[in-house]
Write an enzyme that holds these catalytic residues in place. Structure first.
Site, PDB file in Angstrom:
ATOM      1  N   ASP A  58      61.542  -0.626 101.074  1.00 31.95           N
ATOM      2  CA  ASP A  58      61.576   0.051 102.366  1.00 31.95           C
ATOM      3  C   ASP A  58      60.627   1.243 102.325  1.00 31.95           C
ATOM      4  O   ASP A  58      60.213   1.671 101.253  1.00 31.95           O
ATOM      5  CB  ASP A  58      63.008   0.512 102.706  1.00 31.95           C
ATOM      6  CG  ASP A  58      63.725   1.080 101.502  1.00 31.95           C
ATOM      7  OD1 ASP A  58      63.053   1.705 100.669  1.00 31.95           O
ATOM      8  OD2 ASP A  58      64.943   0.907 101.403  1.00 31.95           O
ATOM      9  N   ASP A  60      60.455   5.020 103.355  1.00 25.68           N
ATOM     10  CA  ASP A  60      61.173   6.195 103.859  1.00 25.68           C
ATOM     11  C   ASP A  60      60.197   7.317 104.148  1.00 25.68           C
ATOM     12  O   ASP A  60      59.211   7.493 103.431  1.00 25.68           O
ATOM     13  CB  ASP A  60      62.206   6.668 102.829  1.00 25.68           C
ATOM     14  CG  ASP A  60      63.256   5.616 102.568  1.00 25.68           C
ATOM     15  OD1 ASP A  60      63.494   4.795 103.476  1.00 25.68           O
ATOM     16  OD2 ASP A  60      63.819   5.595 101.461  1.00 25.68           O
ATOM     17  N   ASP A 142      66.483  12.643  93.062  1.00 25.17           N
ATOM     18  CA  ASP A 142      67.140  12.340  91.780  1.00 25.17           C
ATOM     19  C   ASP A 142      66.204  12.347  90.572  1.00 25.17           C
ATOM     20  O   ASP A 142      66.412  13.085  89.617  1.00 25.17           O
ATOM     21  CB  ASP A 142      67.942  11.027  91.866  1.00 25.17           C
ATOM     22  CG  ASP A 142      67.184   9.867  92.480  1.00 25.17           C
ATOM     23  OD1 ASP A 142      65.989  10.031  92.816  1.00 25.17           O
ATOM     24  OD2 ASP A 142      67.778   8.779  92.630  1.00 25.17           O
TER      25      ASP A 142
HETATM   26  P1  ATP Z   1      64.635   1.167  96.206  1.00 23.46           P
HETATM   27  O1  ATP Z   1      64.577   1.311  97.708  1.00 23.46           O
HETATM   28  O2  ATP Z   1      63.503   0.446  95.601  1.00 23.46           O
HETATM   29  O3  ATP Z   1      65.955   0.704  95.748  1.00 23.46           O
HETATM   30  P2  ATP Z   1      64.337   4.030  96.237  1.00 23.46           P
HETATM   31  O4  ATP Z   1      63.883   4.985  95.162  1.00 23.46           O
HETATM   32  O5  ATP Z   1      63.505   3.975  97.461  1.00 23.46           O
HETATM   33  O6  ATP Z   1      64.492   2.633  95.563  1.00 23.46           O
HETATM   34  P3  ATP Z   1      66.495   4.639  97.975  1.00 23.46           P
HETATM   35  O7  ATP Z   1      67.950   4.418  97.720  1.00 23.46           O
HETATM   36  O8  ATP Z   1      65.826   3.852  99.030  1.00 23.46           O
HETATM   37  O9  ATP Z   1      65.798   4.435  96.583  1.00 23.46           O
HETATM   38  O10 ATP Z   1      66.311   6.196  98.254  1.00 23.46           O
HETATM   39  C1  ATP Z   1      65.096   6.742  98.715  1.00 23.46           C
HETATM   40  C2  ATP Z   1      64.812   8.055  98.011  1.00 23.46           C
HETATM   41  O11 ATP Z   1      65.843   9.004  98.299  1.00 23.46           O
HETATM   42  C3  ATP Z   1      64.777   7.983  96.491  1.00 23.46           C
HETATM   43  O12 ATP Z   1      63.519   7.564  96.016  1.00 23.46           O
HETATM   44  C4  ATP Z   1      65.096   9.395  96.104  1.00 23.46           C
HETATM   45  O13 ATP Z   1      63.975  10.242  96.223  1.00 23.46           O
HETATM   46  C5  ATP Z   1      66.108   9.808  97.157  1.00 23.46           C
HETATM   47  N1  ATP Z   1      67.499   9.542  96.719  1.00 23.46           N
HETATM   48  C6  ATP Z   1      68.226   8.422  96.954  1.00 23.46           C
HETATM   49  N2  ATP Z   1      69.448   8.522  96.438  1.00 23.46           N
HETATM   50  C7  ATP Z   1      69.506   9.740  95.862  1.00 23.46           C
HETATM   51  C8  ATP Z   1      70.518  10.460  95.167  1.00 23.46           C
HETATM   52  N3  ATP Z   1      71.708   9.907  94.945  1.00 23.46           N
HETATM   53  N4  ATP Z   1      70.213  11.704  94.723  1.00 23.46           N
HETATM   54  C9  ATP Z   1      69.009  12.278  94.961  1.00 23.46           C
HETATM   55  N5  ATP Z   1      68.024  11.656  95.597  1.00 23.46           N
HETATM   56  C10 ATP Z   1      68.258  10.409  96.047  1.00 23.46           C
HETATM   57 MG    MG Z   2      63.853   2.820  99.105  1.00 28.98          MG
END
Ligand code: ATP
Ligand code: MG
Length: 426
Positions: A58, A60, A142
């Site tokens: 996705d 963001d 994170d």
């Molecule tokens: P993917 O979508 O590939 O699973 P992602 O890194 O994009 O991985 P998401 O869950 O979509 O993960 O979250 C988007 C972003 O939001 C993360 O990259 C991170 O920067 C932040 N984030 C998400 N969850 C947390 C958390 N629990 N604590 C701190 N930051 C977070």
């Molecule tokens: Mg993501």
């Protein structure tokens, strides 16, 4: 920040992120916000994945526009979330999650009177809506590799947390003290495991040690959030690797308490779980859709079968017993991982089909093979026959019925095609 600004901004010539790999919907949102005078960056996992040449799940976006300001700009927008308030902007087949730069959580701003940020007594953050600067936002994410921003106006990457270096080193490392960050949100421990297994990265040594020490905190996470995280873990396409890391990091014994104890009583039991996760990864990586009932039936298959066998009594109805045992087990997990009732019901179905399969009743076979639960149950039969070297004749029988049925369906389709052609000729 101790870093000089020059090392935080990475120019287009020094990175490989290209706009052509960013979804057009995300670009629309980025440019529109910019046109209205706001800062707007692509953020988080999408930037990390683009650097690694992986297609992001996705896209963001992060901006200095507040959710209300975003809503005013985009008609196709809905404000969601309580813990984090953010905007969902809807496009055909895609939702662009757009959040506002967030401020850090400090002792001062997380007191009980502040309704924008709330921290429970144990340090767990329960509400988190104080807006901040781009740097503050990056540093409260994170992991360093998840804190990168991409600016579509001058094509630069903005790196406040030394994330680019950790991408190169293939390292998952928390931003700031791992102890504090994992206490703030224990789900980050599971996220570390997921990123390490899906990206083939290593978890930083200090972080890994901290996870091992604090793994029990995972029991404080809400059961619905755990259910979502479990799905992301097991459907990641690298669940086998992920399971190993969950075990090494002590998390597994606090996630599946009874199941973990049972598997560890006999090393042979690992064979089932490893084989089922391997099979799951093969299906997912081949682009096949696996649903949650089949996932849980597979993971817990041998465990459930053993429990059912222990309780079997010739006078009792094995259908009822099977349902009861599986229901009891999956419901007992629900306080920690809230598996929806409909999913539990379908896991029971998969296992009761196994009883029906063994009867091989020709009068009912065709009807059974056309019922909605058949495919999952058949896949379970196929998998368990192969792994436990059993029921070869049962599998052969149902494979034939399945082939017959698909032949009938194909000839029906050809028949109706012919009728349509005839109609057209007339
Ligand atoms: P993917 O979508 O590939 O699973 P992602 O890194 O994009 O991985 P998401 O869950 O979509 O993960 O979250 C988007 C972003 O939001 C993360 O990259 C991170 O920067 C932040 N984030 C998400 N969850 C947390 C958390 N629990 N604590 C701190 N930051 C977070
Ligand atoms: Mg993501």
């Amino acid at each position: 920040m101790s870093n000089p600004l020059s090392s935080i901004i990475i120019n287009r010539d020094d990175h490989c992120v290209s706009r052509k790999n960013i979804s057009s919907a995300a670009l629309k949102v980025l440019y529109r916000l910019h046109d209205k005078g706001f800062k707007a960056y692509l953020a988080g996992g999408a930037v990390r994945d683009l650097i690694l040449n992986i297609q992001p799940n996705d896209f963001d976006i992060v901006t200095n526009a507040t959710p209300l300001e975003i809503k005013k700009i985009f008609k196709n927008c809905r404000i969601v979330g309580r813990r984090f308030t953010l905007a969902h902007i809807f496009f055909k087949g895609e939702i662009i999650e757009t959040s506002t730069f967030r401020a850090p959580i400090t002792k001062k701003n997380s007191n009980k009177k502040n309704t924008q940020i709330m921290t429970a007594n144990d340090g767990l953050v329960v509400r988190d809506n104080l807006f901040g600067t781009p740097e503050e936002d990056a540093l409260r994410r994170d992991f360093t590799v998840n804190a990168l921003f991409y600016d579509p106006i001058n094509f630069t990457i903005i790196d406040y947390a030394n994330g680019l270096n950790d991408v190169k080193l293939k390292k998952i490392k928390t931003i700031g003290s791992p102890q504090r960050r994992f206490i703030e949100d224990p789900v980050r421990m599971i996220r570390a495991v997921r990123f390490a297994s899906t990206l083939s990265f290593n978890i930083d040594k200090k972080d890994f040690h901290t996870i091992k020490k604090n793994a029990y905190l995972i029991q404080n996470v809400s059961s619905s959030r755990m259910y979502d995280e479990m799905q992301k873990l097991f459907f990641s396409g690298s669940s086998n690797e992920m399971y190993k890391i969950l075990e090494e990091s002590n998390l597994l014994k606090y996630i599946f308490v009874d199941f973990y104890k049972w598997v560890n009583e006999d090393s042979k039991r690992l064979n089932w779980i490893n084989s089922s996760l391997n099979q799951l990864d093969k299906w997912i990586n081949a682009g096949l859709k696996v649903d949650a009932p089949l996932l849980f039936a597979l993971i817990f298959g041998e465990y459930h079968e053993t429990m059912i066998e222990k309780k079997i009594d010739n006078n009792k109805n094995t259908f009822d017993l099977t349902r009861r045992v599986i229901n009891d087990h999956l419901n007992s997990i629900c306080s920690q991982i809230r598996i929806p009732k409909t999913i539990i019901y379908q896991v029971c179905d998969i296992m009761t089909y196994q009883i029906r399969f063994k009867k091989m009743n020709p009068k009912q076979s065709s009807r059974i093979a056309q019922s909605t639960g058949f495919i999952n149950a058949f896949l379970y039969l196929k998998f368990s026959s192969k792994i436990l070297l059993r029921n070869e004749n049962v599998l052969y029988y149902w494979q034939e019925i399945r082939n017959d049925n698909s032949l009938k369906t194909t000839s029906k389709k050809i028949g109706s095609q012919k009728r349509i052609t005839k109609r057209f000729k007339k």
